[in-house]
Design an enzyme around this catalytic site. Structure first.
Site, short mmCIF file in Angstrom:
data_model
loop_
_atom_site.label_atom_id
_atom_site.label_comp_id
_atom_site.label_asym_id
_atom_site.label_seq_id
_atom_site.Cartn_x
_atom_site.Cartn_y
_atom_site.Cartn_z
N SER A 194 0.85 -1.26 0.03
CA SER A 194 -0.09 -0.07 0.18
C SER A 194 0.97 1.22 -0.06
O SER A 194 2.03 1.25 0.30
CB SER A 194 -0.92 0.25 1.14
OG SER A 194 -0.24 0.15 2.42
N SER A 195 0.32 2.46 -0.20
CA SER A 195 0.87 3.73 -0.32
C SER A 195 0.24 4.34 1.30
O SER A 195 -0.97 4.45 1.23
CB SER A 195 0.48 4.85 -1.20
OG SER A 195 1.09 5.81 -1.24
#
Length: 387
Positions: free
Chosen positions: A98-99
């Site tokens: 994920s970011s």
């Protein structure tokens, strides 16, 4: 390509308001680095218990810019392989890359207290966005970033190149650090670890700082900041709560199957002194992991709707089963370790000290032990020996 300069400036303003962005140099990095470059080929947005794919190429430019500059954590990979450009409809799955929300990213980066010329080792490249921020602040030759997933690493490397940063990107197990570029002035981990590996301590200069999320429970991990000394040890403490995906080599295998069969033979049964529901709170959950490292907390229910809670430690072949009993709970324990006894003792002692927050937890690391403590209460001291 859409110019996102206004969105970057607005993001910086929101981060300042959130208290995560404090210094001009890091504000300049936020305003300069296009976050959307690091979200290719797309993201998954959670809707109604499933993940809706939004591909960078197929999204409306205005929608894509809005997504890229939210303060949300954006999931970029499911189940260790699936990306948003590979599916058209909402899917089920477990996030594996994920970011992370810029609030946490910038809050951690600010806490590193970097100075010009510092060499930084980042564990967990992810999308490469935080790497790019550090490259902008320190220079690309002063940043080394390690990612365990080859596909994630390749996408991050491409995004960093597109943003103009030819930094040191390494594919490998970040728990081993990267000795070839050591020693480092700062080490930052953007994944959660059960404990800070001593390899990171050995690869950090005396006076250098390590910042990492410690814990394997999503609701009970602590952000540790320690300083390395000339003797090869490190000391510091927790500076807050944080939540990151677990380092893949340390991810626990979920306890599955027939839980009633796994808990059929108990060695003891009693009323609890503290409700197990406290484990749904951050600080008690953190204390539980200090008291019974390696334990998993599982929620379930019987066919009649009766709520069940479990603690399992597969390595030590021990369990605790909690059964709602009117307004109270009964605990059944089995195996060589009475898991709930140890946790309940720590939580009771913590409550007796006035329920101090996680910033009161201190940490000392040597090559053989990790010691945690709160104040002078011996019931709030935990020594984890490395095998």
């Amino acid at each position: 390509m859409t110019d996102t300069t206004p969105e970057r400036r607005a993001l910086a303003d929101r981060l300042v308001q959130a208290g995560a962005l404090k210094t001009p140099a890091w504000r300049a990095a936020v305003e300069a680095v296009p976050r959307e470059l690091f979200l290719n080929p797309g993201v998954f947005l959670q809707e109604k218990g499933r993940w809706r794919p939004v591909s960078a190429a197929g999204a409306d430019p205005a929608e894509w810019a809005h997504i890229a500059y939210t303060l949300d954590t954006l999931t970029t990979q499911l189940d260790g392989h699936l990306t948003a450009d590979e599916v058209k409809e909402p899917v089920a799955g477990l996030p594996t890359s994920s970011s992370t929300t810029p609030v946490l990213v910038l809050g951690m980066i600010e806490s590193l207290d970097v100075e010009d010329g510092h060499q930084v080792l980042e564990i967990g490249t992810g999308t490469g966005y935080s790497s790019a921020l550090m490259c902008h602040r320190l220079g690309e030759d002063n940043v080394t970033t390690v990612e365990v997933d080859p596909e994630v690493a390749a996408r991050a490397d491409a995004a960093l190149e597109a943003a103009g940063f030819s930094t040191w990107t390494v594919t490998g197990d970040g728990l081993l650090g990267h000795p070839r570029r050591a020693p480092y002035d700062r080490v930052i981990a953007t994944c959660a670890v059960r404990r800070i590996p001593h390899t990171w301590v050995r690869q950090t200069r005396p006076g250098g700082v390590i910042l990492a999320t410690v814990g394997s429970w999503a609701n009970g991990a602590g952000l540790a900041k320690v300083t390395v000394n000339a003797e090869g040890a490190a000391e510091g403490g927790m500076i807050g709560h944080a939540s990151f995906m677990q380092a893949r080599s340390q991810a626990a295998v979920p306890v599955g199957g027939d839980l009633s069969a796994r808990t059929a033979y108990a060695d003891s049964e009693r009323d609890v002194g503290v409700s197990p529901l406290v484990l749904e709170e951050q600080m008690p959950a953190f204390l539980a992991q200090l008291s019974a490292p390696g334990t998993q907390f599982i929620r379930a229910a019987r066919s009649d709707g009766t709520r069940l809670l479990y603690l399992f430690d597969p390595q030590r072949e021990s369990f605790a089963e909690f059964i709602a009993d009117g307004d109270g709970w009964t605990v059944r324990q089995g195996g060589p370790v009475a898991l709930w006894d140890d946790i309940e003792r720590a939580v009771t002692a913590w409550q007796g000290e006035g329920s101090p927050d996680i910033t009161t937890v201190k940490l000392h690391i040597t090559a053989r032990t990790h010691t945690y403590w709160i104040g002078d209460n011996p019931a709030l001291r935990w020594e984890h020996h490395l095998s």
